[in-house]
Design a protein around this motif. Sequence first.
Motif, PDB file in Angstrom:
ATOM      1  N   LYS A   2       0.855  -1.187   0.000  1.00  0.00           N
ATOM      2  CA  LYS A   2       0.000   0.000   0.000  1.00  0.00           C
ATOM      3  C   LYS A   2       0.891   1.238   0.000  1.00  0.00           C
ATOM      4  CE  LYS A   2      -2.215   0.909   3.805  1.00  0.00           C
ATOM      5  NZ  LYS A   2      -3.260   0.857   4.870  1.00  0.00           N
ATOM      6  N   LEU A   3       0.652   2.129  -0.952  1.00  0.00           N
ATOM      7  CA  LEU A   3       1.417   3.368  -1.064  1.00  0.00           C
ATOM      8  C   LEU A   3       0.504   4.547  -0.735  1.00  0.00           C
ATOM      9  CD1 LEU A   3       4.160   4.699  -1.972  1.00  0.00           C
ATOM     10  CD2 LEU A   3       3.027   5.093  -4.169  1.00  0.00           C
ATOM     11  N   ILE A   4       0.908   5.339   0.241  1.00  0.00           N
ATOM     12  CA  ILE A   4       0.154   6.529   0.631  1.00  0.00           C
ATOM     13  C   ILE A   4       0.841   7.737   0.019  1.00  0.00           C
ATOM     14  CG2 ILE A   4      -0.727   7.893   2.542  1.00  0.00           C
ATOM     15  CD1 ILE A   4      -0.486   5.352   4.269  1.00  0.00           C
ATOM     16  N   ILE A   5       0.072   8.522  -0.718  1.00  0.00           N
ATOM     17  CA  ILE A   5       0.617   9.680  -1.425  1.00  0.00           C
ATOM     18  C   ILE A   5      -0.232  10.910  -1.138  1.00  0.00           C
ATOM     19  CG2 ILE A   5       1.642   8.310  -3.282  1.00  0.00           C
ATOM     20  CD1 ILE A   5      -0.795   9.033  -5.013  1.00  0.00           C
ATOM     21  N   GLY A   6       0.301  12.071  -1.525  1.00  0.00           N
ATOM     22  CA  GLY A   6      -0.439  13.312  -1.403  1.00  0.00           C
ATOM     23  C   GLY A   6      -1.087  13.684  -2.721  1.00  0.00           C
ATOM     24  N   ASN A   7      -1.602  14.905  -2.782  1.00  0.00           N
ATOM     25  CA  ASN A   7      -2.265  15.407  -3.979  1.00  0.00           C
ATOM     26  C   ASN A   7      -1.339  15.287  -5.181  1.00  0.00           C
ATOM     27  OD1 ASN A   7      -2.692  16.956  -1.431  1.00  0.00           O
ATOM     28  ND2 ASN A   7      -4.553  17.580  -2.476  1.00  0.00           N
ATOM     29  N   LYS A   8      -1.844  14.698  -6.263  1.00  0.00           N
ATOM     30  CA  LYS A   8      -0.988  14.420  -7.402  1.00  0.00           C
ATOM     31  C   LYS A   8      -0.556  15.685  -8.137  1.00  0.00           C
ATOM     32  CE  LYS A   8      -2.216   9.633  -8.269  1.00  0.00           C
ATOM     33  NZ  LYS A   8      -2.768   8.627  -9.207  1.00  0.00           N
ATOM     34  N   ASN A   9      -1.333  16.724  -8.049  1.00  0.00           N
ATOM     35  CA  ASN A   9      -0.955  17.946  -8.750  1.00  0.00           C
ATOM     36  C   ASN A   9       0.275  18.608  -8.138  1.00  0.00           C
ATOM     37  OD1 ASN A   9      -1.527  20.020 -10.796  1.00  0.00           O
ATOM     38  ND2 ASN A   9      -1.940  21.345  -9.041  1.00  0.00           N
ATOM     39  N   TYR A  10       0.456  18.453  -6.819  1.00  0.00           N
ATOM     40  CA  TYR A  10       1.478  19.215  -6.116  1.00  0.00           C
ATOM     41  C   TYR A  10       2.618  18.382  -5.524  1.00  0.00           C
ATOM     42  CZ  TYR A  10      -2.426  22.591  -5.959  1.00  0.00           C
ATOM     43  OH  TYR A  10      -3.464  23.419  -6.271  1.00  0.00           O
ATOM     44  N   SER A  11       2.374  17.134  -5.191  1.00  0.00           N
ATOM     45  CA  SER A  11       3.322  16.391  -4.356  1.00  0.00           C
ATOM     46  C   SER A  11       4.411  15.718  -5.188  1.00  0.00           C
ATOM     47  CB  SER A  11       2.578  15.348  -3.513  1.00  0.00           C
ATOM     48  OG  SER A  11       3.474  14.686  -2.642  1.00  0.00           O
ATOM     49  N   SER A  12       5.541  16.383  -5.285  1.00  0.00           N
ATOM     50  CA  SER A  12       6.646  15.871  -6.096  1.00  0.00           C
ATOM     51  C   SER A  12       7.227  14.595  -5.515  1.00  0.00           C
ATOM     52  CB  SER A  12       7.738  16.936  -6.233  1.00  0.00           C
ATOM     53  OG  SER A  12       8.228  17.327  -4.961  1.00  0.00           O
ATOM     54  N   TRP A  13       7.344  14.535  -4.186  1.00  0.00           N
ATOM     55  CA  TRP A  13       7.906  13.339  -3.573  1.00  0.00           C
ATOM     56  C   TRP A  13       6.957  12.155  -3.739  1.00  0.00           C
ATOM     57  CZ3 TRP A  13      12.794  13.558  -3.029  1.00  0.00           C
ATOM     58  CH2 TRP A  13      13.423  14.767  -2.715  1.00  0.00           C
ATOM     59  N   SER A  14       5.659  12.413  -3.707  1.00  0.00           N
ATOM     60  CA  SER A  14       4.693  11.331  -3.940  1.00  0.00           C
ATOM     61  C   SER A  14       4.841  10.769  -5.348  1.00  0.00           C
ATOM     62  CB  SER A  14       3.262  11.842  -3.741  1.00  0.00           C
ATOM     63  OG  SER A  14       3.024  12.179  -2.394  1.00  0.00           O
ATOM     64  N   LEU A  15       5.044  11.652  -6.323  1.00  0.00           N
ATOM     65  CA  LEU A  15       5.251  11.196  -7.695  1.00  0.00           C
ATOM     66  C   LEU A  15       6.435  10.245  -7.766  1.00  0.00           C
ATOM     67  CD1 LEU A  15       4.926  11.173 -10.766  1.00  0.00           C
ATOM     68  CD2 LEU A  15       6.102  13.401 -10.847  1.00  0.00           C
ATOM     69  N   ARG A  16       7.514  10.574  -7.082  1.00  0.00           N
ATOM     70  CA  ARG A  16       8.694   9.705  -7.109  1.00  0.00           C
ATOM     71  C   ARG A  16       8.400   8.334  -6.504  1.00  0.00           C
ATOM     72  NH1 ARG A  16      11.203  15.087  -5.638  1.00  0.00           N
ATOM     73  NH2 ARG A  16      12.507  15.643  -7.429  1.00  0.00           N
ATOM     74  N   GLY A  17       7.728   8.315  -5.359  1.00  0.00           N
ATOM     75  CA  GLY A  17       7.397   7.037  -4.744  1.00  0.00           C
ATOM     76  C   GLY A  17       6.466   6.204  -5.600  1.00  0.00           C
ATOM     77  N   TRP A  18       5.523   6.863  -6.245  1.00  0.00           N
ATOM     78  CA  TRP A  18       4.561   6.174  -7.104  1.00  0.00           C
ATOM     79  C   TRP A  18       5.239   5.601  -8.339  1.00  0.00           C
ATOM     80  CZ3 TRP A  18       2.385   6.943 -12.018  1.00  0.00           C
ATOM     81  CH2 TRP A  18       1.149   6.345 -12.254  1.00  0.00           C
ATOM     82  N   LEU A  19       6.123   6.382  -8.960  1.00  0.00           N
ATOM     83  CA  LEU A  19       6.868   5.880 -10.118  1.00  0.00           C
ATOM     84  C   LEU A  19       7.760   4.709  -9.719  1.00  0.00           C
ATOM     85  CD1 LEU A  19       7.913   9.187 -11.931  1.00  0.00           C
ATOM     86  CD2 LEU A  19       6.281   7.480 -12.770  1.00  0.00           C
ATOM     87  N   ALA A  20       8.322   4.760  -8.526  1.00  0.00           N
ATOM     88  CA  ALA A  20       9.149   3.643  -8.063  1.00  0.00           C
ATOM     89  C   ALA A  20       8.325   2.370  -7.948  1.00  0.00           C
ATOM     90  CB  ALA A  20       9.784   3.991  -6.716  1.00  0.00           C
ATOM     91  N   CYS A  21       7.107   2.485  -7.432  1.00  0.00           N
ATOM     92  CA  CYS A  21       6.238   1.307  -7.344  1.00  0.00           C
ATOM     93  C   CYS A  21       5.891   0.787  -8.731  1.00  0.00           C
ATOM     94  CB  CYS A  21       4.970   1.652  -6.563  1.00  0.00           C
ATOM     95  SG  CYS A  21       5.230   1.839  -4.790  1.00  0.00           S
ATOM     96  N   LYS A  22       5.631   1.687  -9.660  1.00  0.00           N
ATOM     97  CA  LYS A  22       5.361   1.264 -11.036  1.00  0.00           C
ATOM     98  C   LYS A  22       6.575   0.552 -11.630  1.00  0.00           C
ATOM     99  CE  LYS A  22       1.196   2.839 -12.228  1.00  0.00           C
ATOM    100  NZ  LYS A  22       0.142   1.973 -12.824  1.00  0.00           N
TER     101      LYS A  22
END
Length: 222
Positions: A2-22
């Motif tokens: 399970k990956l917890i992220i912030g708002n996709k429009n603003y959260s740069s660090w969330s984008l990195r974690g999400w891309l890593a999971c992909k």
Amino acid sequence: MKLIIGNKNYSSWSLRGWLACKQSGLSFEELTVPLYGEDWDELKRSSDDLAPSQGKVPILWDGEAVVWDSLAIIEYLADKVGRDRFWPKEDDARAMARSMVAEMHSGYLPLRRQCPMNIRRRVVDAEVPDDAKADIVRIMTLWAEARARFGKGGPFLFGTFCAADIIYAPVVSRFLTYGIPVPGFARAYMEAVWEHEWMQEWITAAEEEDWVIEQFETPVVK
């Protein structure tokens, strides 16, 4: 997972974690928490999912294992699926990729502050302060060297998509948002990142969000 992220429009660090999971190829559940909303402070205090990171995102849960910080997530997933999925195989390329990732992870504060990630926004005639310009020049230098030395196998920094592209993906977004002029090789690289199927998935979701965080809508740049 399970990956917890912030708002996709603003959260740069969330984008990195999400891309890593992909990039890992593993299946994962995605949970978005609206950063800086009315209930944000209470959510940080009360959420067991967010507690280990003290409310910071992204945070990855894998059974009882919990990993916060996007670079730590990259390394954790690389250990699970094989480091070659995330890092170049050759020693010299891998050394540069790791150094570039570490530098991005810990530096470029003027660029971060002056040009926050905002995927939906486009700023015309942005005036970028000198310290942020110095960050941009440094990034261009690193991109040019990576592409010249190791990029012949594809359109990304080290040829194929890897951890370095994951870490620099939000920078691509910032450059597009604020209309940062870049040389042709960098423009081609940015297009490759922006058009990547995972980035397009993230961008589409960001554009559909209805959250607005005013502090990121009125950056210091004019």
